[in-house]
Design an enzyme around this catalytic site. Structure first.
Site, mmCIF file in Angstrom:
data_model
loop_
_atom_site.group_PDB
_atom_site.id
_atom_site.type_symbol
_atom_site.label_atom_id
_atom_site.label_comp_id
_atom_site.label_asym_id
_atom_site.label_seq_id
_atom_site.Cartn_x
_atom_site.Cartn_y
_atom_site.Cartn_z
ATOM 1 N N SER A 213 20.255 -6.430 28.459
ATOM 2 C CA SER A 213 19.712 -7.736 28.112
ATOM 3 C C SER A 213 18.334 -7.571 27.470
ATOM 4 O O SER A 213 18.231 -6.993 26.378
ATOM 5 C CB SER A 213 19.682 -8.643 29.340
ATOM 6 O OG SER A 213 19.506 -9.996 28.976
ATOM 7 N N GLU A 343 29.806 -13.421 29.083
ATOM 8 C CA GLU A 343 28.357 -13.471 28.913
ATOM 9 C C GLU A 343 27.708 -14.674 29.600
ATOM 10 O O GLU A 343 27.900 -14.862 30.783
ATOM 11 C CB GLU A 343 28.001 -13.392 27.433
ATOM 12 C CG GLU A 343 28.083 -11.974 26.877
ATOM 13 C CD GLU A 343 27.140 -10.972 27.554
ATOM 14 O OE1 GLU A 343 26.196 -11.374 28.244
ATOM 15 O OE2 GLU A 343 27.382 -9.751 27.393
#
Length: 552
Positions: A213, A343
């Protein structure tokens, strides 16, 4: 509403589950002796843990908002690295967690250490950059960066802390605060690895950088940063990309001024504003974090890396990342890169379940969509893009939980993560080997449960459950757990890539991972089985590509 990043933090963090041995373990570095402890991996392999080692001076006082200053003076005696050090200032930490600006620490885990009478074969190194939106989490072993699963394999595993939030990413576009402090922390930590990892049995000439991320975005930037050149030799980029539809700015002065206003600092003069902010306790920054966002922790990417103006300083980022990848102007090392199937489902679920947020999004979609899905605001072109995105993914009917969840999930997933990853893979694969994956395995544990107590799917951070340990979220799986096979697959492929630059060297059943080619968008689907496929969300990403084409 909190994003899955914040859910990860807010869950009652617990201490590392393995008890250190009482046997003293000492390594000798050019900075001095360091004492560690003995832990046990997921499958019972003994390894050494050296935690909380400082790699730079505490960024306090005049050093706040400045570049990190490496530690160069040796310490007296033996440094105690038997427990985690402090994590960088952030919200949601209870009193059992040590939080301090003296947080530029590094953790090293290794199965073998050299000694006067012991000759070892140095091992390949895997360095991990943690997620958290550039404002939360850490590399500490008790905050979902536990090494126990990875240490089943013969590698040296390293995790680091870097500055967060305003303290790590404030940028005024002036010499007093050019920005990217947290990213420069990471680069200094990589230099520490280069200079010291041999003392822990690691190979400084075989370092793989892995990020998730915000850490993945960082990893992508290290590929083009002049500060990081030659410091690593392979990269794993998980669910985060700096090559996306959002513009990389030269500064975020307006965000710095917003922070200053929240802390009652005058914003008329930048030097005066910064001096006022240097006097504020670090807790003041953490306590005002939520007010820095536009709506309910959005935009998820509030602090952005910036292309630094040249004031004579060592710049972390000196050019546009997307253009650099497009031109092949990056470190052409082997890459692994991929996403999870679902996601950012968490924010979609939260917005639609909360009546106030749902109505706010319904009323102000034209204004909020560019904020939430990360593209330019307040232009005629952005309004057209917003209308087309709404029609494509949500239709023209009012937003409801039953009818809009899938589409809103796609918008968050693509806008925040997926499209940028697609663009990075497409551009980088023209110049180097890229092993692409989609993580689709759904076990018993997740960061998002919906509906009821069942996992929604394979969402952001869920793949980390099978690589790292975070006992507040899931137990350390043993050989009889149904998740065991996924842990073996994930850690074996990741370790194989760190050792050989090729995940196929793990020699797992069903594994024949084909890299992306100029003619085929190949990827490995990691689910109940391992399957080679082509065309990762092709139709969705083609739509985004039309809205946000590359210039020139």
């Amino acid at each position: 509403m909190k994003t899955s990043i914040l859910i990860l933090v807010a869950l009652a963090l617990s201490e590392i589950s393995c008890t250190p041995s009482q046997v003293p373990v000492i390594v000798h570095t050019h900075l001095g002796a360091i004492e560690g402890s003995v832990l046990e991996s997921r499958l019972g392999v003994k390894f050494y843990a050296f935690r909380g080692i400082p790699y730079a001076k505490p960024p306090t006082g005049k050093l706040r908002f400045g570049a990190p200053v490496p530690i160069t003076e040796p310490w007296n005696g033996t440094y105690d690295a038997t427990e985690d050090g402090t994590m960088c200032p952030q919200p949601f930490m209870n009193e059992t967690y040590k939080v301090s600006e003296d947080c530029l620490r590094i953790n090293v885990y290794t199965q073998t250490i050299p000694g006067e009478l012991i000759r070892i074969i140095p091992r390949d190194v895997l360095v991990y950059l943690h997620p958290g939106g550039f404002y939360s989490l850490s590399g500490q072993s008790n905050t979902f960066a536990g090494p126990h699963a990875m240490m089943d394999h013969p590698i040296v595993f390293v995790t680091i802390n870097y500055r967060l939030g305003s303290l790590g990413f404030m940028s005024t576009g002036t010499p007093e605060c050019p920005g990217n402090m947290g990213l420069k922390d990471q680069a200094i930590a990589l230099r520490w690895v280069r200079d010291n990892i041999a003392s822990f049995g690691g190979r400084p000439d075989s370092v793989t950088l892995m990020g998730y991320s915000a850490g993945a975005m960082s990893t992508g930037l290290h590929l083009i940063s002049p500060m990081s050149k030659g410091l690593f030799h392979r990269a794993i980029i998980m669910s985060g990309s700096p090559a996306s539809q959002w513009e990389v700015p030269n500064h975020q002065l307006e965000l710095a001024q917003k922070q200053a206003n929240l802390l009652d600092c005058d914003t008329q003069s930048i030097p005066v504003m910064l001096e006022c902010l240097r006097q504020k306790p670090s807790e003041d920054f953490s306590n005002t974090l939520e007010q820095m966002f536009v709506l309910s922790w959005n935009p998820i990417l509030l602090w952005k890396p910036i292309i630094e103006p040249d004031f004579g300083q060592e710049r972390f980022l000196d050019r546009n990342p997307t253009e650099a990848f497009r031109k092949g102007d990056f470190m052409k090392v082997p890459l692994m890169a991929g996403i999870t199937k679902d996601e950012f489902a968490g924010p979609a679920v939260d917005f639609l379940r909360n009546e106030t947020l749902r109505q706010e999004l319904e009323r102000n979609f034209e204004t909020l969509a560019p904020v939430m899905f990360l593209y330019e605001q307040h232009t005629t072109e952005s309004r057209v893009k917003t209308r087309l995105l709404r029609e494509k993914f949500l239709g023209k009917e009012p937003l409801t939980l039953n009818n809009s969840l899938t589409g809103l999930n796609y918008l968050f997933a693509d806008g925040v993560i997926g499209f940028g990853m697609h663009r990075l893979v497409a551009l980088a694969s023209r110049h180097t080997t890229v092993y692409q994956y989609k993580f689709a395995y759904v076990g018993r544990y997740s960061h998002v449960y919906y509906p009821g107590t069942e996992p929604y799917g394979a969402v952001h951070h869920d793949d980390l459950i099978y690589l790292l340990t975070g006992p507040f979220l899931a137990p350390m799986f043993n050989a009889t757990d149904p998740e065991h096979q996924t842990v073996v697959r994930m850690t074996s492929m990741w370790a194989s890539f760190a050792m050989h630059g090729d995940p196929n060297r793990a020699k797992l059943p069903q594994l024949d991972w084909i890299p992306v080619s100029s003619s085929s968008d190949n990827y490995l689907e990691i689910g109940d089985d391992l399957k080679n496929k082509q065309g990762l969300f092709t139709e969705r990403y083609a739509f985004w590509e039309k809205l946000f084409p590359l210039s020139g």
